[in-house]
Design a protein around this motif. Structure first.
Motif, short mmCIF file in Angstrom:
data_model
loop_
_atom_site.label_atom_id
_atom_site.label_comp_id
_atom_site.label_asym_id
_atom_site.label_seq_id
_atom_site.Cartn_x
_atom_site.Cartn_y
_atom_site.Cartn_z
N ALA A 312 1.16 -0.99 -0.04
CA ALA A 312 -0.27 -0.50 0.06
C ALA A 312 1.08 1.24 0.17
CB ALA A 312 -1.09 -0.06 1.76
N ASP A 313 1.70 1.41 1.16
CA ASP A 313 2.45 2.52 1.76
C ASP A 313 3.68 2.98 -0.22
OD1 ASP A 313 0.83 3.34 4.05
OD2 ASP A 313 1.91 1.67 4.69
N ILE A 314 4.67 1.85 0.00
CA ILE A 314 5.68 1.90 -1.04
C ILE A 314 4.64 1.49 -2.81
CG2 ILE A 314 7.63 0.66 -1.55
CD1 ILE A 314 7.56 2.07 1.14
N TYR A 315 3.72 0.68 -2.71
CA TYR A 315 3.52 0.96 -4.25
C TYR A 315 2.57 1.71 -4.26
CZ TYR A 315 1.81 -2.92 -7.96
OH TYR A 315 1.12 -2.46 -9.42
N GLY A 316 2.32 2.21 -3.86
CA GLY A 316 1.26 4.36 -3.85
C GLY A 316 2.57 4.92 -4.07
N ALA A 317 3.38 5.03 -3.12
CA ALA A 317 3.83 6.14 -3.02
C ALA A 317 5.48 6.12 -4.66
CB ALA A 317 5.58 5.90 -2.33
N ASN A 318 5.73 4.95 -5.03
CA ASN A 318 6.28 4.38 -6.13
C ASN A 318 5.66 4.90 -7.35
OD1 ASN A 318 8.12 4.16 -5.04
ND2 ASN A 318 8.30 1.69 -4.00
N LEU A 319 4.50 4.42 -7.09
CA LEU A 319 3.50 4.52 -8.92
C LEU A 319 3.44 6.13 -8.89
CD1 LEU A 319 1.50 3.03 -10.73
CD2 LEU A 319 -0.19 3.82 -8.86
N TYR A 320 3.26 6.97 -7.78
CA TYR A 320 2.90 8.74 -7.97
C TYR A 320 3.97 8.99 -8.17
CZ TYR A 320 2.12 13.10 -7.03
OH TYR A 320 1.46 14.62 -7.46
N PRO A 412 11.08 -0.34 -2.14
CA PRO A 412 11.37 1.33 -1.83
C PRO A 412 12.90 1.44 -1.32
CG PRO A 412 12.02 -0.27 0.46
CD PRO A 412 11.43 -1.25 -1.05
N SER A 413 12.79 3.08 -1.84
CA SER A 413 13.63 3.61 -1.73
C SER A 413 15.09 3.57 -1.08
CB SER A 413 13.31 4.89 -1.85
OG SER A 413 12.38 5.37 -2.75
N PHE A 414 14.48 3.27 0.18
CA PHE A 414 15.28 3.28 2.01
C PHE A 414 13.80 1.88 2.67
CE2 PHE A 414 14.79 7.69 0.46
CZ PHE A 414 17.42 7.69 -0.26
N VAL A 415 15.14 1.35 3.18
CA VAL A 415 14.85 0.72 4.31
C VAL A 415 15.06 0.88 5.83
CG1 VAL A 415 14.22 -1.92 5.55
CG2 VAL A 415 13.96 -1.36 3.41
N VAL A 416 14.45 1.47 6.63
CA VAL A 416 14.90 1.35 8.03
C VAL A 416 13.98 0.95 8.54
CG1 VAL A 416 15.63 3.71 7.71
CG2 VAL A 416 13.22 3.62 8.94
N GLU A 417 14.27 1.25 10.95
CA GLU A 417 13.87 0.47 11.47
C GLU A 417 12.64 1.40 11.95
OE1 GLU A 417 13.62 -2.76 13.80
OE2 GLU A 417 15.62 -2.58 12.38
N ASP A 418 12.34 2.58 12.10
CA ASP A 418 11.54 3.47 12.68
C ASP A 418 10.91 4.67 11.86
OD1 ASP A 418 13.38 4.80 13.69
OD2 ASP A 418 12.93 2.93 15.23
N VAL A 419 10.11 5.10 12.28
CA VAL A 419 9.91 6.70 12.22
C VAL A 419 11.21 7.63 12.25
CG1 VAL A 419 8.26 6.89 13.87
CG2 VAL A 419 8.11 8.68 11.46
N LYS A 420 11.71 7.25 13.78
CA LYS A 420 12.87 8.44 13.53
C LYS A 420 13.54 8.23 12.94
CE LYS A 420 15.32 9.48 17.61
NZ LYS A 420 17.16 9.01 16.98
N GLU A 421 14.39 7.11 12.68
CA GLU A 421 15.06 6.52 11.75
C GLU A 421 15.30 6.79 10.46
OE1 GLU A 421 17.97 2.54 10.10
OE2 GLU A 421 16.88 3.07 12.03
N ALA A 422 13.51 6.89 10.07
CA ALA A 422 13.51 7.65 8.87
C ALA A 422 13.69 9.28 8.47
CB ALA A 422 11.66 7.02 8.15
N VAL A 423 12.93 9.58 9.98
CA VAL A 423 13.04 10.93 9.32
C VAL A 423 14.62 11.60 9.56
CG1 VAL A 423 11.82 13.65 10.45
CG2 VAL A 423 10.80 11.18 10.26
N GLU A 424 15.36 10.98 9.82
CA GLU A 424 16.52 11.51 10.20
C GLU A 424 16.90 11.72 8.88
OE1 GLU A 424 17.39 11.00 14.54
OE2 GLU A 424 18.01 9.04 13.07
#
Length: 434
Positions: A312-320, A412-424
Motif C-alpha cells: 500500500a504505502d510503498i507501492y502507492g508512493a512508487n506509483l506516484y 522501497p527507496s529506503f528501508v529503516v527500523e522506525d519512523v525516527k530513523e526515517a525522518v533522520e
C-alpha cells in the motif's frame, strides 16, 4: 474485466476541491505558519498505523521524532501530511487523537483519510447513496458533500426481512411491515463494517435489484449501479503480533460473492486510498498549501512517503513517482512541440498533462518511499530483495484485483527500523539538520 484508470483524477478536479484551503489552513493551523525555509524544499507523508501507532499505543520512536520536527514554538520545520487508509471517523477526531498520542499539535488540514478525495466526486453528491463502514458514517458522508445518505441500519429498518443470518436479529413473532426507502443510486464503501454478513448481504441485494432491495434479484442486469470504495488495505497492523484483516479483505469477499452469484465481475466507479494516484495527488496539494503557510517561496521539489506496508504505502508512493516522471516527460514533449511550431489539441494520450495547473505551479520532481519495520513489514518475516531487478512475479500480491501488479513497485527507496530513523535519513538526504 474493467480496470480502474489510475490517472483519472485530473488536476482541475483536484484544484476545485481546494478552493479556500489556504485561508482555512492559516486559520486552523497556527503551528504551521511563519517558519520560512527557501531551500531544501521537501514534504513528508506519514502513514499512521504501524508507523506512528499500533492500535491505540504510540510507537516510542514517533514521539521522539515529532519533538524534533517542530521548533521551540511548536512550528513545523517542513510540511507534514498524515495519509492513512483509515476512514471511520472525521478528520477533526483523527487530528485530536494524533495530537494527544504524539504530544504535538496536529491540524485537521494535515490529516488525509482514505475517503477525503470523495469531496471531488461532486457528480455523486446529489444522488441517494448507501454507505457502508463503521463509526459516524452518515456524518462523514454529509461532511464530504453527499446530501441523501442511507445507512445499513436505515436499510435494515426499512426492509426487516433482509438481514437474517444472525437468528437473534431475525424478526420475532409478527413480521414488521416494510417501510421502504427511495431507490438507491450508488454505493459508497468507507471501510470494513462490524457485521460483515449483514453488509455483504444487503449490498448484494442493492446491486442485484438496481437499488431497490424489495424487488426480485436480476442477475442478468449488468453493469450494476456505481460502487465507490475507499481503503483497499488487505491487512493492517494493530497491537497484535500479526496483521489484521482490513477493508481490502471485505472487498475480496464482496467481489467473490457477486461473481459467484452473477458470473460477472464487480465493477468500481472509483477506488480511493493508497495506493491510488488520486490519493497522492490530493496529499501533494495539501503539502503545497502548507508550504505556502510556512512562507516558502520555492515549490516543493520532493516528497518522502513513510509507511509500513509494501503493498500500500510503498507501492502507492512508487506509483506516484512513476506518474510524476511521466507528467514531467509530457511537459518536456509539449514544450518541444510548441518550440517547433507543432499544434497539439490535447496534453497527451495518457491524460497526464498539466494544462489544468495554474501558471507557475509545479509538480514535485519525485516521491521517494521509505519503509519502516514497525508494522506490516518485518525483516524477521520477510526479506526484501537487495535490488529492484531481483523482484520477481512470484511475490504474493496483496493489492487490489483491479491494480496491475508490478513487483518492482514494492521495492522501497529506503528501508529503516522506525519512523525516527526515517525522518533522520530524509533530513540527511536533503542536507538539512533536524
Amino acid at each position: 474485466m474493467q480496470k480502474v484508470q489510475l490517472w483519472k483524477s485530473g488536476w482541475q478536479l483536484l484544484k476545485s476541491g481546494f478552493e479556500g484551503a489556504s485561508s482555512r489552513l492559516n486559520k486552523n493551523a497556527p503551528s504551521l505558519r511563519s517558519y520560512c525555509q527557501s531551500s531544501g524544499s521537501f514534504g513528508l507523508l506519514f502513514d499512521i498505523d504501524g508507523v506512528l501507532v499500533r492500535g491505540r499505543t504510540p510507537i516510542p520512536a514517533a514521539k521522539e521524532c515529532f519533538r524534533k520536527l517542530v521548533d521551540q514554538d511548536g512550528k513545523y520545520k517542513v510540511p507534514v501530511v498524515f495519509v492513512t487508509n483509515a476512514g471511520n471517523c472525521m478528520r477533526q477526531t483523527k487530528a485530536e487523537h494524533l495530537s494527544q498520542l504524539l504530544d504535538t499539535e496536529i491540524s485537521p488540514d494535515q490529516v488525509m483519510l482514505s475517503h477525503s478525495p470523495l469531496r471531488m466526486f461532486t457528480q455523486f453528491h446529489k444522488m441517494c447513496v448507501l454507505v457502508s463502514g463503521q463509526g459516524p458514517v452518515e456524518e462523514v458522508a454529509h461532511n464530504l458533500g453527499f446530501e441523501d445518505v442511507v445507512t445499513m441500519d436505515m436499510l435494515r429498518d426499512g426492509y426487516p426481512l433482509l438481514d437474517v443470518v444472525d437468528h437473534d436479529r431475525r424478526p420475532k413473532d409478527t413480521i414488521p411491515p416494510t417501510k421502504g426507502l427511495q431507490k438507491i443510486d450508488a454505493v459508497i464503501l468507507f471501510g470494513e463494517p462490524v457485521r460483515w454478513e449483514t453488509n455483504l448481504q444487503l449490498i448484494v441485494d442493492v446491486l442485484l435489484t438496481n437499488g431497490s432491495p424489495d424487488h426480485n434479484w436480476n442477475t442478468v442486469q449488468y453493469p450494476h449501479i456505481p460502487v465507490l470504495a475507499c481503503n483497499m488495505d488487505l491487512l493492517w497492523m494493530a497491537e497484535a503480533k500479526n496483521p489484521r484483516f482490513g477493508h481490502g479483505m471485505f472487498l475480496v469477499c464482496l467481489e467473490s460473492l457477486y461473481k459467484k452469484i452473477t458470473g460477472y465481475d464487480l465493477k468500481y466507479e472509483a477506488l480511493i486510498g493508497k495506493p491510488s494516484v488520486v490519493t497522492y495527488n490530493y496529499a501533494e496539494l495539501l503539502i503545497r498549501q502548507q508550504a505556502e503557510g510556512l512562507g516558502w517561496t520555492k515549490p516543493v521539489k520532493r516528497l518522502y512517503a513513510i509507511g509500513d506496508n509494501p503493498m500500500a504505502d510503498i507501492y502507492g508512493a512508487n506509483l506516484y513517482n512513476h506518474y510524476l516522471k511521466i507528467a514531467h516527460q509530457t511537459e518536456v514533449q509539449m514544450k518541444d512541440k510548441a518550440g517547433s511550431g507543432e499544434a497539439s489539441s490535447s496534453s497527451s494520450s495518457s491524460g497526464l498533462g498539466r494544462s489544468a495547473l495554474e501558471p507557475g505551479q509545479e509538480l514535485p520532481e519525485g516521491c521517494r518511499s521509505v519503509l519502516v519495520c514497525t508494522g506490516v513489514y518485518s525483516r524477521d518475516q520477510e526479506e526484501l530483495p537487495s535490488d529492484a531487478s531481483e523482484v520477481t512475479e512470484q511475490r504474493i500480491f496483496h493489492g487490489h484485483r483491479d491494480f496491475r501488479f508490478d513487483p518492482s513497485l514494492t521495492q522501497p527507496s529506503f528501508v529503516v527500523e522506525d519512523v525516527k530513523e526515517a525522518v533522520e535519513l530524509v533530513f540527511e538526504q536533503e542536507g538539512r539538520s533536524l
